[in-house]
Structures are given as C-alpha cells and as structure tokens.
Design a protein around this motif. Structure first.
Motif, PDB file in Angstrom:
ATOM      1  N   CYS A  10      42.863  40.944  48.306  1.00 22.95           N
ATOM      2  CA  CYS A  10      42.603  42.037  47.375  1.00 22.95           C
ATOM      3  C   CYS A  10      43.888  42.827  47.114  1.00 22.95           C
ATOM      4  N   ILE A  12      44.168  45.907  46.113  1.00 25.02           N
ATOM      5  CA  ILE A  12      44.065  47.346  46.345  1.00 25.02           C
ATOM      6  C   ILE A  12      44.814  47.710  47.617  1.00 25.02           C
ATOM      7  N   CYS A  15      43.591  47.560  51.411  1.00 22.23           N
ATOM      8  CA  CYS A  15      42.450  46.656  51.545  1.00 22.23           C
ATOM      9  C   CYS A  15      42.948  45.270  51.923  1.00 22.23           C
ATOM     10  N   ASN A  17      40.768  42.605  52.397  1.00 22.38           N
ATOM     11  CA  ASN A  17      39.681  41.644  52.199  1.00 22.38           C
ATOM     12  C   ASN A  17      40.138  40.483  51.327  1.00 22.38           C
ATOM     13  N   CYS A  50      38.575  42.132  45.904  1.00 18.96           N
ATOM     14  CA  CYS A  50      37.563  41.646  46.832  1.00 18.96           C
ATOM     15  C   CYS A  50      36.184  42.001  46.269  1.00 18.96           C
ATOM     16  N   HIS A  53      35.591  45.882  45.904  1.00 17.66           N
ATOM     17  CA  HIS A  53      36.346  46.542  44.846  1.00 17.66           C
ATOM     18  C   HIS A  53      35.980  45.995  43.474  1.00 17.66           C
TER      19      HIS A  53
HETATM   20 ZN   LIG Z   1      39.428  45.273  48.174  1.00 19.89          ZN
END
Ligand SMILES: [Zn+2]
Length: 74
Positions: A10, A12, A15, A17, A50, A53
């Motif tokens: 991901c 972000i 993050c 994930n 992810c 998000h």
């Molecule tokens: Zn994420």
C-alpha cells in the motif's frame, strides 16, 4: 483501476498492508489528500492501495459523485 503485482505494498504512508488495487495517481492523490492520507511516492504514476484504504477511497469518490449530481440538479 489496475491489477496489482504480487508483493506490492500500500502506498499510504505508515501502512504496510499488501495492495489490492492500483489507481492512477492523478485521481488518487486528489481524493486521498481530502482524506488526510499521505502517499509515500507522490511522483509515481500509480498509487497502490490495500483493502482498507481502497474502501476509504471508494467511499470518498462515491460521496464526490453524489455532491456533483446534487449540484447539477440546482
Ligand atoms: Zn493501506
């Protein structure tokens, strides 16, 4: 909306994930900034999201579309 290579994470900030979707960064950055989400690589052409998000992104774009529709009716 593109498919994501295996092992892509991901985009972000903070993050870690696994990404499930990739979105063109032009569109994504606009929406994500409204959600106060920061993207790690802003220069990239695509943003990877992810599941969590992506859900937030989808919700935000849906709201945008509703507002647009509402304005057009006036
Ligand atoms: Zn994420």
């Amino acid at each position: 909306m593109g498919r994501v290579k295996k092992g892509e994470l991901c985009s972000i900030k903070g993050c870690r994930n696994r990404a499930v979707k990739s979105i063109s960064s032009v569109k994504a950055l606009n929406v994500l900034s409204k959600l106060n989400l920061d993207v790690v690589d802003k220069g990239g052409r695509r943003v990877y999201l992810c599941e969590l998000h992506y859900k937030m992104f989808k919700k935000a774009t849906k709201k945008d579309r509703l507002i647009e529709k509402w304005w057009k009716r006036l």
